[in-house]
Design a protein around this motif. Structure first.
Motif, PDB file in Angstrom:
ATOM      1  N   VAL A  91       0.852  -1.188   0.000  1.00 19.80           N
ATOM      2  CA  VAL A  91       0.000   0.000   0.000  1.00 19.80           C
ATOM      3  C   VAL A  91       0.885   1.234   0.000  1.00 19.80           C
ATOM      4  O   VAL A  91       1.848   1.314   0.772  1.00 19.80           O
ATOM      5  N   PRO A  92       0.588   2.213  -0.856  1.00 26.65           N
ATOM      6  CA  PRO A  92       1.401   3.447  -0.846  1.00 26.65           C
ATOM      7  C   PRO A  92       1.211   4.213   0.462  1.00 26.65           C
ATOM      8  O   PRO A  92       0.128   4.224   1.036  1.00 26.65           O
ATOM      9  N   SER A  93       2.292   4.862   0.881  1.00 29.01           N
ATOM     10  CA  SER A  93       2.330   5.671   2.114  1.00 29.01           C
ATOM     11  C   SER A  93       1.899   4.851   3.323  1.00 29.01           C
ATOM     12  O   SER A  93       1.133   5.298   4.167  1.00 29.01           O
ATOM     13  N   HIS A  94       2.359   3.587   3.377  1.00 30.50           N
ATOM     14  CA  HIS A  94       1.976   2.755   4.522  1.00 30.50           C
ATOM     15  C   HIS A  94       2.676   3.191   5.805  1.00 30.50           C
ATOM     16  O   HIS A  94       2.145   3.011   6.897  1.00 30.50           O
ATOM     17  N   GLN A  95       3.870   3.793   5.659  1.00 27.06           N
ATOM     18  CA  GLN A  95       4.556   4.278   6.867  1.00 27.06           C
ATOM     19  C   GLN A  95       3.738   5.369   7.544  1.00 27.06           C
ATOM     20  O   GLN A  95       3.611   5.408   8.771  1.00 27.06           O
ATOM     21  N   ARG A  96       3.185   6.246   6.708  1.00 29.46           N
ATOM     22  CA  ARG A  96       2.342   7.312   7.248  1.00 29.46           C
ATOM     23  C   ARG A  96       1.120   6.729   7.947  1.00 29.46           C
ATOM     24  O   ARG A  96       0.740   7.157   9.042  1.00 29.46           O
ATOM     25  N   MET A  97       0.515   5.712   7.326  1.00 27.99           N
ATOM     26  CA  MET A  97      -0.663   5.085   7.926  1.00 27.99           C
ATOM     27  C   MET A  97      -0.310   4.382   9.236  1.00 27.99           C
ATOM     28  O   MET A  97      -1.054   4.448  10.218  1.00 27.99           O
ATOM     29  N   LEU A 127       0.098   6.996  11.849  1.00 26.81           N
ATOM     30  CA  LEU A 127      -1.212   7.478  12.307  1.00 26.81           C
ATOM     31  C   LEU A 127      -1.889   6.442  13.210  1.00 26.81           C
ATOM     32  O   LEU A 127      -2.523   6.804  14.212  1.00 26.81           O
ATOM     33  N   ALA A 128      -1.758   5.155  12.870  1.00 22.90           N
ATOM     34  CA  ALA A 128      -2.343   4.116  13.725  1.00 22.90           C
ATOM     35  C   ALA A 128      -1.683   4.106  15.103  1.00 22.90           C
ATOM     36  O   ALA A 128      -2.349   3.947  16.127  1.00 22.90           O
ATOM     37  N   ARG A 129      -0.352   4.281  15.107  1.00 18.10           N
ATOM     38  CA  ARG A 129       0.344   4.329  16.403  1.00 18.10           C
ATOM     39  C   ARG A 129      -0.120   5.518  17.224  1.00 18.10           C
ATOM     40  O   ARG A 129      -0.362   5.410  18.435  1.00 18.10           O
TER      41      ARG A 129
END
Length: 676
Positions: free
Chosen positions: A199-205, A208-210
């Motif tokens: 998934v693109p920008s999974h680090q950002r997601m 955000l989940a953290r």
């Protein structure tokens, strides 16, 4: 006694002793052999006792056995209660002393093993008080006591776990199931991680989940703090209400009270509190301390078995009987002059008991009052409204009652109006029934008139046409309204689409360069990822090499440590041997005959001399046996011949008796004999 020997022999023939004794062999054992058997049984209870008593002095053997038996709480039976006689019997290997001791030990081997194991750690070392004045020794002794207490707790936990019913098979099964679940979870996490990486920008997601998880945890902590603050506020309100109630009670009590009554009440309360504090509470505290000291003493002692409990109960009965006898003797010997004082003593004891009973009743009443106050506060808190306001009291309650009375009068008026409306409704219903009846009569007359004129059913057809026309007009109205609504909805949708297009136009313009940038970043990410994978593979290989080197060095270190400890132990053994040799040399060279007797050389020389003397006696005995062997064998042969001759005479005598009883003629050789 035979049952005792039989039990001891049976137990010694079993595991782990395996002595292969019988009753005759065991009863014919020498004192030294009997002591060795006793030492073997003690070694099974405590492995430290595994010593060959032939290599130990009798005094040391007796001291070692006495200390272990004292730790095991063995008490001699019958007339062996005298310690000196029991000690002499134990040292000399006396059978009446050893046999009951063996029976007692073999009956309680598992229990005594546990007691010996616990005594190894729970029997405290006796340190003189003058040594405890040193800070280092005192700190070390306190650490030792703490370790003993820790061992007690661990042992209790271990016993609880043993008796809890958990089996190792079940625990291993649970561990296996948990490991399988762990593997499944790890695989699931890996699959999710691979899926997320696409998934693109999974680090950002993920970030955000953290942050969402952190905020939820923070929200839970804030909710917990809010609940605690509410509880604190509630407790503070309870204390405030209790204080207000107490102030109100004090004010009410001081309304009609004069200073003298207040002073009397305070003096009585002071007397009661003084009695409770100075007499009642110290007695209870002292009894509690005695009970605590007794319980600590019981807890510090080793575990007591059923036989010892029975002995203690017997002792308690004996002591109680002695106390009763002494009390009766004291009552019989009491002086008649003391009868006057006895009456006053009884009255004083009765008054003291009444005083204690009243104090206990007062304490219970105070506890009940405190419980009632707590219950009142709890009930008042439960009767609070949703907004947290308290139930109305006093003047507000009066105003509420007045308001309720006004509402009650209004309710009565409304009920009267409702009754009037119900009556009017009944009249209208009756009117409706009458009109419907008249309508039916008119319809019947109309139908009869239509039948007379020959146009029956005309009115029904006209009503049906009117109904159909009304339904058609209503349906046309609905269709028109539906078409208008649909045209209006289409206009609204077109306007909304146009608005969304105008709103999305700048966003689409901004999104086009972002898509290009995303493609470039994706390409750069793939390149960086390939570089990272190659670098990670190289670092992983280096790490594995370093781990292998570290493992090799650790193994070498462990080997060197083992070698060091082995050399250190060999050094200590050599030092001990050197010290023993020096002590042996000193004892051998010493001019004191007592010291020389302690030398191993002297002991061995003595044993050699004893064995030489014994060998000499045995050789002389062998020589005497050899010299008298021929004569003895000749005498044995003569005794055997004599035995055969006597057997022959016995048989002849028995045959003669049989013939005499039957009466027959016996022919022997050329002569005839009449036997009667």
């Amino acid at each position: 006694m035979s049952q005792q020997l039989k039990f001891v022999v049976e137990q010694l023939n079993k595991d782990p002793f395996k002595k292969n004794f019988n009753l005759i062999m065991f009863d014919s054992l020498e004192p030294m052999q009997l002591l060795q058997v006793l030492n073997d049984v003690l070694a099974e209870v405590d492995p430290k006792q595994a010593i060959d008593i032939r290599e130990e002095l009798p005094e040391q053997t007796a001291k070692r056995m006495f200390s272990l038996l004292g730790m095991l709480k063995y008490k001699p039976l019958g007339n062996q209660s005298d310690a000196s006689s029991f000690r002499r019997g134990l040292v000399t290997g006396n059978k009446p002393v050893i046999h009951p001791l063996l029976q007692w030990l073999l009956q309680r081997v598992p229990e005594l093993k546990k007691r010996a194991y616990l005594a190894r750690y729970l029997v405290k070392l006796e340190v003189p008080a003058e040594f405890l004045q040193d800070d280092v020794i005192s700190d070390t002794y306190h650490q030792y006591e703490e370790l003993v207490e820790t061992f007690k707790n661990y042992h209790k936990e271990c016993e609880q776990l043993k008796s809890s019913g958990f089996s190792t098979a079940e625990i291993r099964k649970d561990i296996g199931v948990m490991e399988e679940e762990k593997d499944q979870l790890i695989k699931r996490v890996e699959r999710l991680r691979k899926r997320v990486e696409t998934v693109p920008s999974h680090q950002r997601m993920l970030e955000l989940a953290r942050q969402l998880r952190v905020e939820k945890e923070r929200e839970e902590s804030l909710a917990h703090q809010k609940q605690e603050q509410k509880n604190q506020l509630f407790r503070a309100e309870q204390r405030l209400q209790a204080s207000q109630q107490k102030l109100k009670d004090l004010r009410q009590a001081s309304v009609d009270a004069d200073p003298e009554s207040l002073m009397r009440r305070l003096e009585e309360e002071i007397k009661i509190n003084t009695y409770i504090v100075m007499e009642k509470l110290p007695k209870e505290l002292e009894s509690t301390r005695r009970m605590l000291h007794f319980l600590q003493k019981v807890a510090s002692e080793p575990t007591v078995g059923p036989a010892e409990l029975q002995d203690l109960e017997d002792k308690i009965k004996e002591v109680s009987a002695q106390v009763n006898q002494l009390t009766e003797k004291r009552m019989m010997r009491s002086d008649p002059k003391d009868d006057k004082l006895t009456l006053f003593r009884q009255q004083a004891s009765i008054i003291a008991r009444k005083k204690e009973a009243k104090a206990e009743e007062l304490q219970r009443a105070r506890e009940e009052l405190a419980a009632a106050e707590r219950e009142l506060a709890q009930r008042s808190s439960q009767m609070r409204g949703d907004d947290g306001e308290e139930v109305i009291r006093g003047d507000e309650l009066k105003r509420l009652v007045a308001k309720l009375r006004g509402k009650g009068s209004t309710h009565k008026k409304r009920r009267a109006e409702l009754a009037e409306l119900k009556a009017e409704s009944g009249v209208l219903q009756r009117t409706e029934e009458i009109l419907s009846q008249r309508n039916q009569d008119i319809l019947q007359q109309l139908q009869s008139m239509e039948a007379q004129k020959g146009i029956s059913g005309f009115s029904d057809t006209q009503e049906e046409l009117e109904r159909v026309s009304a339904a058609k007009s209503e349906l046309d109205d609905r269709k028109g309204r539906t078409l208008d609504d649909m045209s209006e909805m289409v206009k609204k949708l077109n306007s909304m689409i146009a608005e969304k297009k105008t709103a999305l136009a700048p966003i689409i313009k901004e999104l086009r360069p972002l898509r290009q940038e995303c493609q470039e970043l994706s390409q750069e990410y793939e390149e960086k990822k390939a570089q990272y994978d190659s670098c990670a593979a190289g670092l992983e290989s280096n790490r594995s090499k370093l781990e292998q080197e570290v493992k090799t060095l650790r193994e070498e270190t462990a080997q060197e440590e083992n070698r060091y400890h082995e050399l250190n132990c060999m050094k200590q053994i050599c030092e001990m041997q050197m010290q023993r040799a020096v002590e042996e040399t000193k004892a051998y060279v010493s001019s004191d005959p007592q010291e020389r007797k302690k030398a191993i050389r002297e002991v061995y020389m003595k044993n050699i001399a004893e064995q030489d003397a014994l060998g000499k006696k045995l050789r002389e005995k062998q020589k005497a046996v050899r010299e008298s062997h021929g004569a003895n064998m000749k005498q044995v042969k003569m005794w055997r011949d004599l035995e055969q001759l006597m057997d022959c005479k016995k048989q002849c005598f028995q045959r003669a008796q049989i013939q005499a009883s039957t009466g027959q003629v016996v022919e022997e050789g050329a002569e005839d004999w009449l036997v009667l």
